[in-house]
Motif scaffolding. Structure first.
Motif, PDB file in Angstrom:
ATOM      1  N   LEU A  16       0.850  -1.190   0.000  1.00 26.90           N
ATOM      2  CA  LEU A  16       0.000   0.000   0.000  1.00 26.90           C
ATOM      3  C   LEU A  16       0.883   1.238   0.000  1.00 26.90           C
ATOM      4  CD1 LEU A  16      -2.832  -1.072   2.488  1.00 26.90           C
ATOM      5  CD2 LEU A  16      -2.700  -1.351  -0.007  1.00 26.90           C
ATOM      6  N   THR A  70      -1.255  -1.126  -5.858  1.00 30.68           N
ATOM      7  CA  THR A  70      -2.012   0.027  -6.331  1.00 30.68           C
ATOM      8  C   THR A  70      -1.618   0.469  -7.732  1.00 30.68           C
ATOM      9  OG1 THR A  70      -0.469   1.671  -5.439  1.00 30.68           O
ATOM     10  CG2 THR A  70      -2.163   0.842  -3.949  1.00 30.68           C
ATOM     11  N   MET A  82      -2.673   7.016  -3.403  1.00 33.68           N
ATOM     12  CA  MET A  82      -3.541   6.488  -2.348  1.00 33.68           C
ATOM     13  C   MET A  82      -3.055   6.916  -0.956  1.00 33.68           C
ATOM     14  SD  MET A  82      -2.273   3.563  -0.464  1.00 33.68           S
ATOM     15  CE  MET A  82      -3.698   2.475  -0.489  1.00 33.68           C
ATOM     16  N   THR A 122      -7.443  -0.641   5.140  1.00 31.59           N
ATOM     17  CA  THR A 122      -7.345  -1.374   3.873  1.00 31.59           C
ATOM     18  C   THR A 122      -6.660  -2.720   4.071  1.00 31.59           C
ATOM     19  OG1 THR A 122      -7.208   0.747   2.697  1.00 31.59           O
ATOM     20  CG2 THR A 122      -6.604  -1.233   1.469  1.00 31.59           C
ATOM     21  N   TYR A 156     -11.500   0.875   1.674  1.00 31.75           N
ATOM     22  CA  TYR A 156     -10.949   2.145   1.198  1.00 31.75           C
ATOM     23  C   TYR A 156     -12.071   3.094   0.774  1.00 31.75           C
ATOM     24  CZ  TYR A 156      -7.479   5.247  -0.872  1.00 31.75           C
ATOM     25  OH  TYR A 156      -6.685   6.338  -1.151  1.00 31.75           O
ATOM     26  N   SER A 157     -13.055   2.550   0.089  1.00 34.65           N
ATOM     27  CA  SER A 157     -14.183   3.361  -0.351  1.00 34.65           C
ATOM     28  C   SER A 157     -14.923   3.975   0.834  1.00 34.65           C
ATOM     29  CB  SER A 157     -15.148   2.499  -1.180  1.00 34.65           C
ATOM     30  OG  SER A 157     -16.342   3.190  -1.450  1.00 34.65           O
ATOM     31  N   GLN A 171     -12.387   6.585   2.732  1.00 28.23           N
ATOM     32  CA  GLN A 171     -11.971   7.708   1.907  1.00 28.23           C
ATOM     33  C   GLN A 171     -13.150   8.402   1.214  1.00 28.23           C
ATOM     34  OE1 GLN A 171      -8.869   9.160   1.455  1.00 28.23           O
ATOM     35  NE2 GLN A 171      -8.398   7.921   3.259  1.00 28.23           N
ATOM     36  N   ALA A 203     -12.286   2.891  -6.020  1.00 25.92           N
ATOM     37  CA  ALA A 203     -11.430   2.128  -5.115  1.00 25.92           C
ATOM     38  C   ALA A 203     -10.940   0.839  -5.774  1.00 25.92           C
ATOM     39  CB  ALA A 203     -12.179   1.815  -3.827  1.00 25.92           C
TER      40      ALA A 203
END
Length: 279
Positions: free
Chosen positions: A202, A225, A229, A235, A260-261, A264, A271
């Motif tokens: 990440l 990714t 981010m 996550t 994450y959605s 964030q 995401a």
């Protein structure tokens, strides 16, 4: 804290126009020689399994980032650091988790500032997390890569049990700024033992920057990714839940994207486009 996470993700956009602050500082010793990590081939409890997370603390001074708040961007203070001591940092988030119990917290040295060991409440899994002084992001990156290919292996004594760490772990993860944007590594990370380890990375654009170093490492990329981010703990926490349930890579990716959605406040589609799996 959600504000800071969102801010950090936004600030990643400016990385490309910044002059890198990373000084390429490296520790003179690798993680396998620090603290309680002992002989590389020492026996350990093979009935238990380990997840090892390498965290490069967010650092305004020594990393190639646009500075965040001084309090959360002090790479020498894990207690207030964005990726460790803040509400969605690894230490705080996993301590509050209903799935994990903190067994041990140890102040290490000037390179690895703190080590944590958690035990899963229903599975025979340990989770080990190392907080690297942000100045040593290059060393943190190299230790993660060396462990991923099996080159760096060690053990850690926890109460009356010796567990595997580094390359003796089944799942390895890197959390933090993508230092490979700022420095180059000449090391070849060739698999050393024919074991396939899973990895989660990440960091901004981690697939682009880490994949060249992992091509020959024989790893299974669970989640990494495709863009900018905020690498906070929710996550990886939810991705690990799927991993422990023996779910497919795609399902693990979905769990990570949903977390994450939620945190964030971005769309699920966005995401999922950001958090990808496999090669």
């Amino acid at each position: 804290m959600k504000y800071y996470a969102s801010l950090l993700a936004f600030l990643c956009i400016l990385f490309w126009s910044c002059n890198s602050k990373a000084d390429g500082s490296e520790a003179k010793t690798s993680s396998e020689n620090i603290g309680e990590v002992i002989e590389r081939y020492a026996p350990f409890d093979t009935t238990s399994k380990t997840i090892h997370i390498y965290v490069a603390l967010c650092d305004n001074k020594y990393q190639g980032i646009v500075p965040v708040s001084p309090k959360i961007g002090n790479g020498q203070d894990p207690n207030t650091n964005l990726y460790w001591g803040c509400g969605n940092g690894i230490r705080t988030y996993f301590k509050k988790s209903k799935e994990w119990t903190l067994l041990k917290s140890q102040k290490a040295d000037s390179i690895i500032l703190e080590k944590l060991v958690f035990k899963h409440k229903t599975r025979n899994y340990y989770l080990v997390a190392y907080a690297y002084d942000g100045r040593y992001i290059k060393q943190c990156t190299k230790d993660f890569l060396s462990s991923s290919c099996g080159k760096s292996r060690g053990t850690l004594r926890v109460n009356n049990t010796t567990i595997g760490v580094g390359g003796n772990s089944q799942l390895l993860a890197y959390i933090g700024h993508d230092g490979l944007m700022d420095f180059r590594l000449a090391d070849a990370y060739q698999n050393t033992d024919k074991k396939k380890r899973s990895v989660i990375i990440l960091a901004c654009y981690s697939k682009r920057y880490f994949s060249p170093h992992l091509k020959a490492a024989n790893v299974n990329p669970l989640v990494w990714t495709s863009g900018l981010m905020a690498p906070e703990a929710y996550t990886i926490h939810d991705a690990i839940t799927g991993y422990l349930n023996n779910e497919t890579n795609e399902n693990i990716r979905t769990r990570a994207a949903l977390a994450y959605s939620t945190y964030q406040k971005c769309s699920k589609a966005a995401a999922r486009n950001l958090l990808v799996t496999g090669w």
